[in-house]
Design an enzyme around this catalytic site. Sequence first.
Site, PDB file in Angstrom:
ATOM      1  N   GLY A   1      -8.625  36.346  30.999  1.00 30.35           N
ATOM      2  CA  GLY A   1      -9.825  35.680  31.516  1.00 30.35           C
ATOM      3  C   GLY A   1      -9.581  34.968  32.838  1.00 30.35           C
ATOM      4  N   ALA A   2      -8.523  34.182  32.883  1.00 29.68           N
ATOM      5  CA  ALA A   2      -8.236  33.407  34.082  1.00 29.68           C
ATOM      6  C   ALA A   2      -6.844  32.801  33.950  1.00 29.68           C
ATOM      7  CB  ALA A   2      -9.267  32.286  34.254  1.00 29.68           C
TER       8      ALA A   2
ATOM      9  N   GLU B   1      -4.345  29.324  35.101  1.00 33.19           N
ATOM     10  CA  GLU B   1      -4.399  27.934  35.551  1.00 33.19           C
ATOM     11  C   GLU B   1      -3.353  27.553  36.594  1.00 33.19           C
ATOM     12  OE1 GLU B   1      -3.459  28.970  32.430  1.00 33.19           O
ATOM     13  OE2 GLU B   1      -1.835  27.732  31.628  1.00 33.19           O
ATOM     14  N   ASN B   2      -2.906  28.495  37.450  1.00 35.03           N
ATOM     15  CA  ASN B   2      -1.902  28.158  38.469  1.00 35.03           C
ATOM     16  C   ASN B   2      -2.237  26.837  39.152  1.00 35.03           C
ATOM     17  OD1 ASN B   2      -1.021  30.997  38.190  1.00 35.03           O
ATOM     18  ND2 ASN B   2      -2.958  31.388  39.228  1.00 35.03           N
TER      19      ASN B   2
ATOM     20  N   HIS C   1     -11.752  25.317  30.861  1.00 32.15           N
ATOM     21  CA  HIS C   1     -10.449  25.558  30.230  1.00 32.15           C
ATOM     22  C   HIS C   1      -9.320  25.521  31.275  1.00 32.15           C
ATOM     23  CE1 HIS C   1      -7.826  27.451  27.127  1.00 32.15           C
ATOM     24  NE2 HIS C   1      -7.210  27.921  28.217  1.00 32.15           N
ATOM     25  N   GLU C   2      -9.493  26.283  32.340  1.00 33.54           N
ATOM     26  CA  GLU C   2      -8.405  26.347  33.341  1.00 33.54           C
ATOM     27  C   GLU C   2      -8.229  24.991  34.012  1.00 33.54           C
ATOM     28  OE1 GLU C   2      -6.726  28.915  32.876  1.00 33.54           O
ATOM     29  OE2 GLU C   2      -8.332  29.985  31.828  1.00 33.54           O
TER      30      GLU C   2
ATOM     31  N   HIS D   1      -6.325  22.609  31.856  1.00 35.52           N
ATOM     32  CA  HIS D   1      -4.887  22.907  31.818  1.00 35.52           C
ATOM     33  C   HIS D   1      -4.110  22.068  32.833  1.00 35.52           C
ATOM     34  CE1 HIS D   1      -3.873  25.962  28.949  1.00 35.52           C
ATOM     35  NE2 HIS D   1      -4.637  26.915  29.449  1.00 35.52           N
TER      36      HIS D   1
END
Length: 894
Positions: free
Chosen positions: A260-261, A263-264, A296-297, A300
């Site tokens: 989905g994605a 979180e860098n 969500h990201e 994180h």
Amino acid sequence: PPTIHRKDYTVPAFLVDTVDMGFDLDPAATRIATRIAMRRNPASASKEIVLFGEELELVQLRLNGKQLKASQYHLEGGKLRIPSAPAKVVLEIETLTRPEKNTSLMGLYVSNGNFFTQCEAEGFRKITYFPDRPDVMAKYTVMLRADKKKYPVLLSNGNLIEEGSLPDGRHYAKWEDPFKKPSYLFALVAGNLVCQEEKYKLKSGREVLLQVWVEEGNLDKTQHAMDSLINSIRWDEERFGLELDLDRFMIVAVGDFNMGAMENKGLNIFNTKYVLANPRIATDVDYANIEAVVGHEYFHNWTGNRVTCRDWFQLSLKEGLTVFRDQEFSADMVGTDSGRAVKRIDDVRVLRQAQFPEDAGPMAHSVRPDSYVEINNFYTVTIYEKGAEVVRMYQTLFGRDGFRKGMDLYFERHDGQAVECDDFRAAMVDANSRDLSQFERWYSQAGTPRLQAQGKYDAAKKTYELTLSQSCAPTPGQNKKLPFHIPVAVGLLDSSGKDMALRLSTDGKGKAGSETTRVLELTKAQQVFRFVDVAEQPVPSILRNFSAPVVLDVEYSDAELAFLLAHDSDAFNRWEAGQRLATRSLLALTAAVQEAAQAGHVVALEEVMNHAASNSAALGQALGLILNDSTLDAAFREQALTLPSEALLAEQTEVIDPQAIHSARQYLRGKLGAALKDDLLAAYQASQTPGDYSPDADAAGKRALKNVALSYLIQADDAPAHALAQQQYDSANNMTDRLAALVALTNSSAPGKAAALEKFYQDFEQEALVIDKWFALQAMAYTADVATIRALAEHPAFTLKNPNRARSLIFSFCSGNPASFHAADGSGYEFWADQVIALNSVNPQVASRLARSMDRWRKYAPALQEKMRSALQRVAAAPNLSKDVLEVIGKALA
Ligand code: HT7
Ligand code: ZN
């Protein structure tokens, strides 16, 4: 391939302070120069440097300024070892990678001509040799160099500290991340992109720059992602007191992405599916998903990045916690109690439909697994969704304030560290002064516990005794399970449907007894809880708000279920009562279909179905009441009217018969559609949302109710319903209504369905995410068979290289269309095997996800099992299988 065990964890021999990287970006061959400043870890006795590297060409290796000879290091099996290294080391490594050949989408790769990276879990090792493990945290500086025309935008983590031109039409950008991070959070993006940007003032008054980067032509689709980001930042400040620690936060959308994605740090990379939205292309569900994934990201940044995982066995430490946080965020964004309940219902649906089967299948693992072959196979619903349930139980036990205290202590203790699930539990326990040692079993034991509840009312003593017992079936490698610590939220309804005030026999004198929901803590195999001063025989409402991830066995009569559906103050259990009632009818109908099939003629089918359907009259009445109750939110009514899915029903049968389940569900939908026709039409008309489209919960709820009504009406398959769907398709001003109408038409005998499908394709040919929907809806159509899917796979717009596209056709068919996939001739399984083998050489991660659609093969009738086994064996025998696929197939066949 070797199995990695949690018990074998050892601390890294060397720690890294700084990493300086230079990239000369070229799709055919990118040169990467990396300078790593390392020092011996005082906590380790080893002097050996171990670096990981995959699919790399090693051009140069220098240690403290001196080139290392081949005899001074060992390069084998993806590891570069330098024995007896000095206490302080500067390593200079030059590597070469081939981004345009990288179809795995891990490490550095090219998507639509632009460069992207994906480093979680172990992708950094495809960029350079490195101690690529999450407990090695360092500060990074990154210099990017590339052709200025082709790649005008150069991004990496942290802050841009310098940029400028270079000879030969090239340019550079230098980025510095002020925070130390594990390598899995490294990212770069380079390409021809544009952004929407906004300045945002944090609560503290500090101003931050927010950007959403997309390909040109997509700037009309970024507003919702930007709004979601701003809402996420505000929510984390308010709910958890957590501030954005960077001056710049970027989201970049990419069309080719495995998940989905990601979180860098400061540079989140997203699948376009979770960024791009406008009313023309995105449904209400897409809008909600974008809000959840952006949240969500972003969340994180604290739960995952500031405090990260010691090793990948601790993955749920960040994922379970962050899913819990995004669930709470989405619920708070709706704002109403009813909206919270609808969100809870959605989340529990996912858990039951995907995680419970995982817990009962060959890939069952605990929230903190003990071993893995390929970590990518462990980004699972157990780690994410069950992990979130485990986190939620702390909140249920300690309350919101207690949970917040635990979170505060967790950050106070562990900011900047790489830690374990046990550290989170310890923070929760210490902040709330509780002994919760038994709670550890939620992390170490796999499997879904079964909770039995039995109540006994004593009219003379005015007591109600609730006996709760628990059990848990064995899972692979775990035969015996010890009792879990299960919070069971309970209410008792009086005969008018009102909640009773609850007192337990164990309550002290000071306890006022005004609470109407009590959280009982079941810690033994069986316990009795005695409620006192109970004036009349109650109807119990057990496991309110789904207070623990368990299967609840409790005996209710149809009348009691209808009563709970009509009255329970706990909206989740109100919905649950309706689902139990529906499941009862559906399982009876399924048995009837099977009986008729055995009897072998059509008259028998009508007869037995009619008999079984008479059991469903109570359900029809109860659902009719809900449908017509305009005091209830539309979104809740839609949830109540949606029957349990075929996948959920399958799990509740001893031997899965997909066609019988499908026929039963369709039959009941048809009967309900006919019986409630006038009410459905009235609800349809009353749920119109005139004017401009808005994705807000109220409008989305109305559209959901309207469209579920349409789906029932079309099931009756009469001409007026076809006309209604066609008219909705033609006049829709948003994708939710257009798609719902197209799905309804596709699953009907309406004469205009082929034309509508064709028109949809023509209208949206340029919108990849909409064409994904076009493939998916055909793959899940009731009429689709393997031949249809094979033909669609030959469509010029189909490719296995794009994960979204592969998922839209192949996964939608293999997992979303059970009746057709499990065709008696085994053709679905042959198709599945062909695709797993083909995907294996393109993208092992996507291949192994597809491989998992066969997880539950042992639950089918012997004839189907045989065909599934041979398809599994064919895949197992295929050459060059990745360890991703090998692990999944190996466990399925074990
Ligand atoms: N933490 C991210 C995981 C992820 C990922 C893992 C393996 C391969 C590709 C991946 N892309 C993203 C996503 C998340 O949970 O936020
Ligand atoms: Zn995550």
